[in-house]
Scaffold this motif. Structure first.
Motif, mmCIF file in Angstrom:
data_model
loop_
_atom_site.group_PDB
_atom_site.id
_atom_site.type_symbol
_atom_site.label_atom_id
_atom_site.label_comp_id
_atom_site.label_asym_id
_atom_site.label_seq_id
_atom_site.Cartn_x
_atom_site.Cartn_y
_atom_site.Cartn_z
ATOM 1 N N ASP A 10 0.453 -0.709 -0.017
ATOM 2 C CA ASP A 10 0.352 -0.306 0.115
ATOM 3 C C ASP A 10 0.896 1.582 -0.071
ATOM 4 O OD1 ASP A 10 -2.380 0.626 -0.257
ATOM 5 O OD2 ASP A 10 -2.778 1.251 1.935
ATOM 6 N N GLN A 11 2.232 1.164 -0.654
ATOM 7 C CA GLN A 11 3.158 2.595 -0.307
ATOM 8 C C GLN A 11 2.565 3.630 -1.648
ATOM 9 O OE1 GLN A 11 7.023 1.704 -1.775
ATOM 10 N NE2 GLN A 11 7.992 3.744 -0.592
ATOM 11 N N GLY A 12 1.821 3.168 -1.821
ATOM 12 C CA GLY A 12 1.251 4.252 -3.555
ATOM 13 C C GLY A 12 0.958 5.241 -2.505
ATOM 14 N N ARG A 13 -0.455 4.968 -1.860
ATOM 15 C CA ARG A 13 -1.372 5.538 -1.289
ATOM 16 C C ARG A 13 -0.818 6.528 0.217
ATOM 17 N NH1 ARG A 13 -5.837 3.620 -4.021
ATOM 18 N NH2 ARG A 13 -6.301 1.206 -4.789
ATOM 19 N N LYS A 14 -0.014 6.113 0.161
ATOM 20 C CA LYS A 14 0.112 6.401 1.713
ATOM 21 C C LYS A 14 1.511 7.459 1.600
ATOM 22 C CE LYS A 14 1.377 2.623 4.303
ATOM 23 N NZ LYS A 14 1.780 1.252 5.023
ATOM 24 N N LEU A 15 1.751 7.280 0.072
ATOM 25 C CA LEU A 15 2.755 8.153 -1.060
ATOM 26 C C LEU A 15 1.683 9.541 -0.931
ATOM 27 C CD1 LEU A 15 5.505 6.951 -2.764
ATOM 28 C CD2 LEU A 15 6.128 7.970 -0.573
ATOM 29 N N ILE A 16 0.463 9.452 -1.842
ATOM 30 C CA ILE A 16 -0.483 9.987 -2.230
ATOM 31 C C ILE A 16 -0.841 11.228 -0.887
ATOM 32 C CG2 ILE A 16 -2.612 10.250 -3.317
ATOM 33 C CD1 ILE A 16 -0.119 10.026 -5.761
ATOM 34 N N ASP A 17 -1.280 10.438 -0.229
ATOM 35 C CA ASP A 17 -2.031 10.308 1.444
ATOM 36 C C ASP A 17 -0.536 12.097 1.510
ATOM 37 O OD1 ASP A 17 -4.802 9.009 1.134
ATOM 38 O OD2 ASP A 17 -3.403 7.561 2.595
ATOM 39 N N LYS A 18 0.570 11.345 1.822
ATOM 40 C CA LYS A 18 1.532 12.287 1.585
ATOM 41 C C LYS A 18 1.466 13.421 1.536
ATOM 42 C CE LYS A 18 6.647 12.595 3.572
ATOM 43 N NZ LYS A 18 7.044 13.441 2.597
ATOM 44 N N LEU A 19 0.852 13.626 0.416
ATOM 45 C CA LEU A 19 1.888 14.803 -1.225
ATOM 46 C C LEU A 19 0.361 15.407 -0.287
ATOM 47 C CD1 LEU A 19 2.525 13.224 -4.253
ATOM 48 C CD2 LEU A 19 3.617 14.792 -3.135
ATOM 49 N N LYS A 20 -0.895 15.402 -0.269
ATOM 50 C CA LYS A 20 -2.584 15.499 -0.684
ATOM 51 C C LYS A 20 -2.056 16.729 0.824
ATOM 52 C CE LYS A 20 -5.464 12.658 -1.971
ATOM 53 N NZ LYS A 20 -6.847 11.631 -2.329
ATOM 54 N N LYS A 21 -1.654 16.278 1.939
ATOM 55 C CA LYS A 21 -1.241 17.443 3.241
ATOM 56 C C LYS A 21 -0.625 18.578 2.778
ATOM 57 C CE LYS A 21 -2.602 13.069 5.863
ATOM 58 N NZ LYS A 21 -1.916 11.891 7.028
ATOM 59 N N GLU A 22 0.959 18.379 1.941
ATOM 60 C CA GLU A 22 1.802 18.963 1.871
ATOM 61 C C GLU A 22 1.476 20.479 0.921
ATOM 62 O OE1 GLU A 22 5.126 17.185 -0.205
ATOM 63 O OE2 GLU A 22 5.895 16.100 1.309
ATOM 64 N N PRO A 23 1.731 21.290 1.848
ATOM 65 C CA PRO A 23 1.333 23.052 0.801
ATOM 66 C C PRO A 23 2.317 22.932 -0.218
ATOM 67 C CG PRO A 23 2.562 23.349 2.888
ATOM 68 C CD PRO A 23 2.583 21.612 2.426
ATOM 69 N N ILE A 24 1.773 22.540 -1.260
ATOM 70 C CA ILE A 24 2.626 22.276 -2.844
ATOM 71 C C ILE A 24 2.249 23.590 -3.436
ATOM 72 C CG2 ILE A 24 3.462 21.651 -4.486
ATOM 73 C CD1 ILE A 24 3.077 18.186 -3.288
ATOM 74 N N SER A 25 3.269 24.546 -3.719
ATOM 75 C CA SER A 25 3.205 25.583 -4.676
ATOM 76 C C SER A 25 3.359 26.023 -5.834
ATOM 77 C CB SER A 25 3.581 26.478 -3.960
ATOM 78 O OG SER A 25 4.375 27.602 -3.664
ATOM 79 N N GLU A 26 4.829 25.321 -6.232
ATOM 80 C CA GLU A 26 4.736 24.681 -7.566
ATOM 81 C C GLU A 26 6.150 24.176 -7.333
ATOM 82 O OE1 GLU A 26 8.254 26.280 -8.656
ATOM 83 O OE2 GLU A 26 9.224 25.936 -6.889
ATOM 84 N N ILE A 27 5.750 23.807 -9.023
ATOM 85 C CA ILE A 27 6.523 22.443 -9.092
ATOM 86 C C ILE A 27 7.775 22.733 -10.228
ATOM 87 C CG2 ILE A 27 6.966 20.273 -9.583
ATOM 88 C CD1 ILE A 27 4.288 18.832 -8.923
ATOM 89 N N GLY A 28 9.066 22.941 -10.737
ATOM 90 C CA GLY A 28 10.080 23.111 -11.653
ATOM 91 C C GLY A 28 9.480 24.411 -12.392
ATOM 92 N N GLY A 29 9.150 25.367 -11.886
ATOM 93 C CA GLY A 29 8.928 26.860 -11.866
ATOM 94 C C GLY A 29 6.851 27.139 -12.900
ATOM 95 N N HIS A 30 6.670 26.354 -12.183
ATOM 96 C CA HIS A 30 5.025 25.977 -12.901
ATOM 97 C C HIS A 30 4.198 26.351 -11.343
ATOM 98 C CE1 HIS A 30 5.573 24.992 -16.927
ATOM 99 N NE2 HIS A 30 6.499 24.951 -16.544
ATOM 100 N N LYS A 31 3.647 27.404 -11.341
ATOM 101 C CA LYS A 31 3.083 28.111 -10.296
ATOM 102 C C LYS A 31 1.710 27.059 -10.644
ATOM 103 C CE LYS A 31 0.379 32.200 -8.399
ATOM 104 N NZ LYS A 31 0.037 33.580 -8.387
#
Length: 459
Positions: A382-403
């Motif tokens: 179930d590692q994949g779903r755990k990683l997704i749950d972790k990402l959902k909680k992170e305040p991500i504002s941009e990736i690779g220069g893309h807002k």
């Protein structure tokens, strides 16, 4: 052992969880569900995987022993052929023995509704709740056999403009990937001016050592054959024939996202099919732009054609599909059909008298460029779903220069950029894989975004 149906059916490793005993238990639960709903007839099909015909016979025996009439395919057939036959034969439900695009180690059990499409969540829930609750009934081998491919081919032939297919000589290479569509495209086009050449058209339970999934990395032989034969188009279908992949005349893979957009345009503009459109969360932004221009209502769903099929049953849909190369047509059944999709793209090329490359150029000229890539990362349990749950909680504002301007958690987590580009992290519902999907208007930036994504999930 807990048995759960995933995105599309129950799949398990042969001789581990997928055994005659376990399969009989699942079939018994399904039979109990049918009896509870006054079901009288079930149709059963199977693909060319290892021992699929034997597994199908076991399922037929269980249903027959429960007093349910059984029609069993007398040969290998595709999932859309089975689904169509369920509807055409007025059956209550259908069973397809297949693990679709999974590796050779797997087999599976798909349930189809009376309407000729994936089982509804209510049907699946009913069957799952009954697994292991009743003693398996066996001993009755009284069932009917029928050629389901004949029913299927006659229906597909009825959709074609036969004169159009005699107006121009084209050469097509078909790669059924050792799967259920072997020989079928040849049969459909035998009275046309289309020269059809098949590769990987014999039974091989190992699928040539590849996933029988029509994506770029699995189609090297098809690409080479298209170039060597100077063919106009390469068509690949997955193990059970409900998905498609396209190779252009230069031997280049045309993404499943572009396949969706082209088939959508052909369906609503050329075939003039009325109705709304449905796409999964992992599907191209080109679809939104087309629907906006054509004034078509657009539904967006989680990944899995069963969600789109549900909309087919509730509203009038012209077209529905997903990123995996599974497309459904409003004039057919509420099911993905890889062979019909190949025929429809071929029909579009003939109608416009243009190559696949030129059709894509026209698409980009009208709706803007869109480049796409998917990366599948193997994970444990179930590692994949755990990683997704972790990402959902992170305040991500941009990736690779893309807002990031929007977050979508319909299925996994999708981060949408200012230029309509996006990245989606999602755990597969059919295998232990974490998928990263990226679509951008600039092809050069895709690998940069993917590398940033890998860092976000810990490398």
């Amino acid at each position: 052992m807990a048995i759960k149906f995933g995105t599309d059916g129950w799949r398990a490793v042969i001789a581990d969880q997928f055994t005659f005993d376990t399969l009989s238990t699942v079939a018994q639960a399904h039979a109990e569900h049918l009896k509870e709903n006054n079901g009288k007839l079930v149709v059963i099909g199977y693909d060319p995987r290892f021992m699929s015909e034997d597994f199908a016979s076991v399922v037929a025996e269980v249903f027959s022993s429960n007093g349910i009439k059984v029609i069993l395919s007398d040969t290998v057939c595709s999932t859309p052929a089975l689904a169509l036959s369920v509807r055409e034969l007025n059956a209550d439900e259908g069973v397809m023995i297949t693990a679709s695009h999974n590796t050779y180690r797997y087999n599976g059990y798909k349930i189809k509704g009376s309407y000729g499409g994936p089982a509804t969540p209510e049907i699946i829930k009913s069957v799952e709740e009954k697994i292991g609750k009743s003693e398996v009934k066996k001993g009755n081998s009284n069932w009917e056999t029928l050629n389901l491919n004949k029913i299927y081919l006659e229906k597909l032939t009825s959709y074609l403009d036969k004169e159009l297919f005699k107006q121009k000589n084209l050469k097509v290479i078909h790669d059924p990937m050792h799967g259920s569509t072997m020989g079928l495209l040849n049969t459909l086009l035998e009275d046309s001016y289309i020269d059809t050449i098949e590769i990987n058209h014999y039974r091989d339970p190992y699928f040539g050592g590849h996933h029988p999934e029509p994506i770029d990395k699995n189609l090297s032989l098809l690409k080479g054959k298209v170039v060597a034969e100077e063919a106009d188009l390469g068509i690949a279908n997955d193990g059970d024939g409900d998905r498609v992949g396209f190779i252009d005349e230069a031997g280049q893979f045309v993404s499943t996202q572009l396949g969706y957009a082209l088939l959508l345009l052909h369906t609503i503009r050329n075939k003039k099919i009325e109705g709304a459109v449905a796409k999964t969360v992992s599907t191209s932004y080109l679809v939104d732009r087309i629907c906006s221009k054509e004034k078509r209502k657009l539904y967006k769903t989680p990944v899995g054609f069963k969600y789109i099929a549900d909309i087919f049953l509730k509203d009038k849909l012209a077209f529905g599909g997903e990123e995996s190369g599974g497309y459904g047509f409003g004039f057919h059944i509420p099911e993905r059909d890889g062979l019909l999709s190949g025929l429809m793209l071929l029909e579009m090329m003939l109608l416009h008298n243009k190559s696949l490359t030129k059709l894509v150029e026209d698409l980009f000229s009208e709706f803007g460029p869109a480049y796409y890539k998917r990366v599948d990362l193997k994970v444990e349990g179930d590692q994949g779903r755990k990683l997704i749950d972790k990402l959902k909680k992170e305040p991500i504002s941009e990736i690779g220069g893309h807002k990031i301007v929007e977050r979508d958690t319909t299925d996994g987590i999708k981060l949408i950029f200012e230029n309509d580009g996006w990245i989606l992290f999602r755990a597969s519902g059919t295998e232990p894989v974490l998928r990263i999907y990226v679509e951008l208007p600039d092809k050069k930036e895709i690998d940069v975004i993917i590398e940033e994504a890998k860092k976000m999930i810990g490398g």
